[in-house]
Design a protein around this motif. Structure first.
Motif, PDB file in Angstrom:
ATOM      1  N   ARG A 168      30.075  36.444   9.315  1.00 28.52           N
ATOM      2  CA  ARG A 168      30.084  35.161   9.986  1.00 28.52           C
ATOM      3  C   ARG A 168      28.675  34.585   9.997  1.00 28.52           C
ATOM      4  NH1 ARG A 168      32.264  34.103  16.166  1.00 28.52           N
ATOM      5  NH2 ARG A 168      31.749  31.902  16.224  1.00 28.52           N
ATOM      6  N   ASP A 201      31.892  21.785  17.031  1.00 21.74           N
ATOM      7  CA  ASP A 201      31.320  22.329  15.809  1.00 21.74           C
ATOM      8  C   ASP A 201      32.337  22.157  14.688  1.00 21.74           C
ATOM      9  OD1 ASP A 201      33.314  24.188  16.197  1.00 21.74           O
ATOM     10  OD2 ASP A 201      31.994  25.921  16.304  1.00 21.74           O
ATOM     11  N   SER A 254      41.842  39.215  14.123  1.00 23.40           N
ATOM     12  CA  SER A 254      41.653  38.279  13.014  1.00 23.40           C
ATOM     13  C   SER A 254      41.630  39.008  11.673  1.00 23.40           C
ATOM     14  CB  SER A 254      40.349  37.521  13.176  1.00 23.40           C
ATOM     15  OG  SER A 254      40.365  36.822  14.373  1.00 23.40           O
ATOM     16  N   GLY A 271      39.371  23.517  15.870  1.00 21.62           N
ATOM     17  CA  GLY A 271      39.992  22.324  16.426  1.00 21.62           C
ATOM     18  C   GLY A 271      40.418  21.307  15.370  1.00 21.62           C
ATOM     19  N   LYS A 275      42.413  17.832  15.967  1.00 18.16           N
ATOM     20  CA  LYS A 275      41.479  17.159  16.866  1.00 18.16           C
ATOM     21  C   LYS A 275      40.669  16.114  16.109  1.00 18.16           C
ATOM     22  CE  LYS A 275      39.031  19.347  20.014  1.00 18.16           C
ATOM     23  NZ  LYS A 275      38.218  20.390  20.679  1.00 18.16           N
TER      24      LYS A 275
END
Ligand code: DGT
Ligand code: MG
Length: 389
Positions: free
Chosen positions: A263, A204, A353, A194, A199
């Motif tokens: 990740r 997070d 991705s 975001g 944003k």
């Protein structure tokens, strides 16, 4: 010809990835309602219905002005009967009975509270709901078995409920940069999610990390988390191999270097003094206020303790996949979903991705930039700030 202020005058494309969707739009009074129904469908494990409401909301976000009557919606795609009924009621009565009763319902509120716990998905929340549990407090009170993530989720619940501000994200960016450069000079770090879309707050902070020399990024994640842990900056961390591809991307076979994609789900311990210090230099005074001043004091007051907990996601990608990872981690979630649907249904390609696979030519298409990927897909380039579908 219609006057240009008329929403029905514009030609609205049906995939969200074909449209520009700014962060601020003119129809939140409708989109918020539709998103409640989408959320509720998700809580009831009805993905099709959830996506349908989300697509309808997204179309309204892309309109150049406020919807005033049903007439304005005549030429718009993705608005099913149910969404139209809800919109009509809101336009006529100011609110929708279905939306309001959903919002007030015990199930909706409990599911929201329970899935709001880090580490808790819809399945678990639903099981707890059917056992009579409604809130994080109920879990503690009844001594529920929690895994390590959920324990952290309950422990830091109040902090993690508070939105993360851009200034806080910037402070965390500095920390992550320092950590990464300490263990691997020359590595590149990018703020994703975001915040990359412009944003001002998020749930997070997401980062993508790579190194221009392919292979250098191997084994990087444990080094980063060790560094952060030694500095006492982590409250929780769990590193996983990325299993996203197998789960969601269907037929795309990963290239050989795929299993390097790592990740880390973490919770940072963020010093509030660092945030105050940074905001004095980077933001006007009104941006410093987070609106928390009027809130009920949480159990663990971060003003008093001097720190707060913040959810941070770190992703390491090999350089050759960086453009795909960048596109895949910028969001929004609906924009991503629509990109993959477009690729599959319209182009006979498979996007993840990690890669773009062309099923007609039987080959992986290489890309160094997001622009190249949009071009392969036959789409106009949409900048991150207009991917708020
Ligand atoms: P937020 O954090 O609620 O303000 O909003 P976002 O858009 O940052 O959402 P977030 O943090 O859940 O996810 C960031 C983006 O990364 C999201 O727009 C789509 C993508 N994403 C999320 N989870 C995964 C995943 O497991 N794999 C991949 N490839 N992408 C993901
Ligand atoms: Mg995010």
């Amino acid at each position: 010809p219609k006057p240009s202020g008329d929403p029905s005058a514009m030609q609205m494309k049906s995939y969200a990835c074909q449209r520009r969707t700014p962060l601020k739009h003119h129809n939140s009074f409708l989109t918020e309602a539709l998103e409640i129904l989408s959320q509720n469908a998700e809580y009831n494990d009805n993905e099709g219905r959830s996506v349908a409401f989300r697509r309808a909301a997204s179309v309204l976000k892309a309109l150049p002005c406020r919807v005033k009557s049903m007439e304005d919606l005549r030429c718009l795609p993705c608005l099913g009967d149910h969404s139209q009924r809800v919109i009509k009621e809101i336009l006529e009565d100011g609110s929708s009975r279905e939306v309001e009763s959903t919002r007030q319902s015990e199930q909706f509120q409990a599911m929201k509270a329970l899935t709001g716990i880090f580490g808790v998905g819809v399945r678990t929340a639903d099981r707890w709901f059917r056992e009579g549990l409604r809130s994080p407090d109920d879990l503690i009170r009844t001594g529920q078995q929690l895994n390590r993530a959920q324990q952290a989720g309950v422990q830091y619940y109040n902090d993690l409920q508070k939105p993360v501000t851009k200034v806080e994200a910037d402070v965390i960016s500095d920390i992550v940069e320092k950590a990464v450069h300490s263990v691997l000079p020359g590595a590149e770090i990018q703020l994703m999610g975001g915040f990359r879309r412009g944003k001002e707050v998020g749930h997070d902070v997401d980062f993508l990390i790579t190194h221009p020399e392919e292979g250098k990024e191997e084994g990087l994640m444990p080094k980063i988390t060790n560094w952060l842990e030694e500095q006492g900056l982590l409250l929780y961390q769990k590193t996983t191999r990325n299993s996203y591809l197998e789960k969601m991307d269907g037929p795309a076979r990963p290239p050989n270097n795929m299993d390097r994609f790592e990740r880390c789900f973490s919770i940072f311990k963020l010093q509030t003094s660092a945030v105050r210090y940074k905001s004095n230099f980077t933001a006007p005074a009104e941006d410093v206020s987070t609106g928390r001043e009027n809130e009920k004091p949480s159990e663990r007051d971060s003003e008093e303790s001097g720190w707060r907990a913040v959810r941070v996601d770190l992703v390491v990608s090999p350089y050759s996949q960086f453009a795909f990872a960048t596109l895949g981690w910028t969001g929004s979630k609906l924009f991503e979903r629509e990109l993959r649907r477009w690729a599959g249904q319209e182009k006979n390609m498979s996007l993840s991705s990690h890669a773009l696979y062309d099923s007609k030519q039987n080959l992986y298409l290489r890309a160094k930039t997001e622009e190249e990927i949009f071009a392969y897909l036959g789409l106009e380039f949409i900048p991150p700030s207009e991917r708020n579908a």
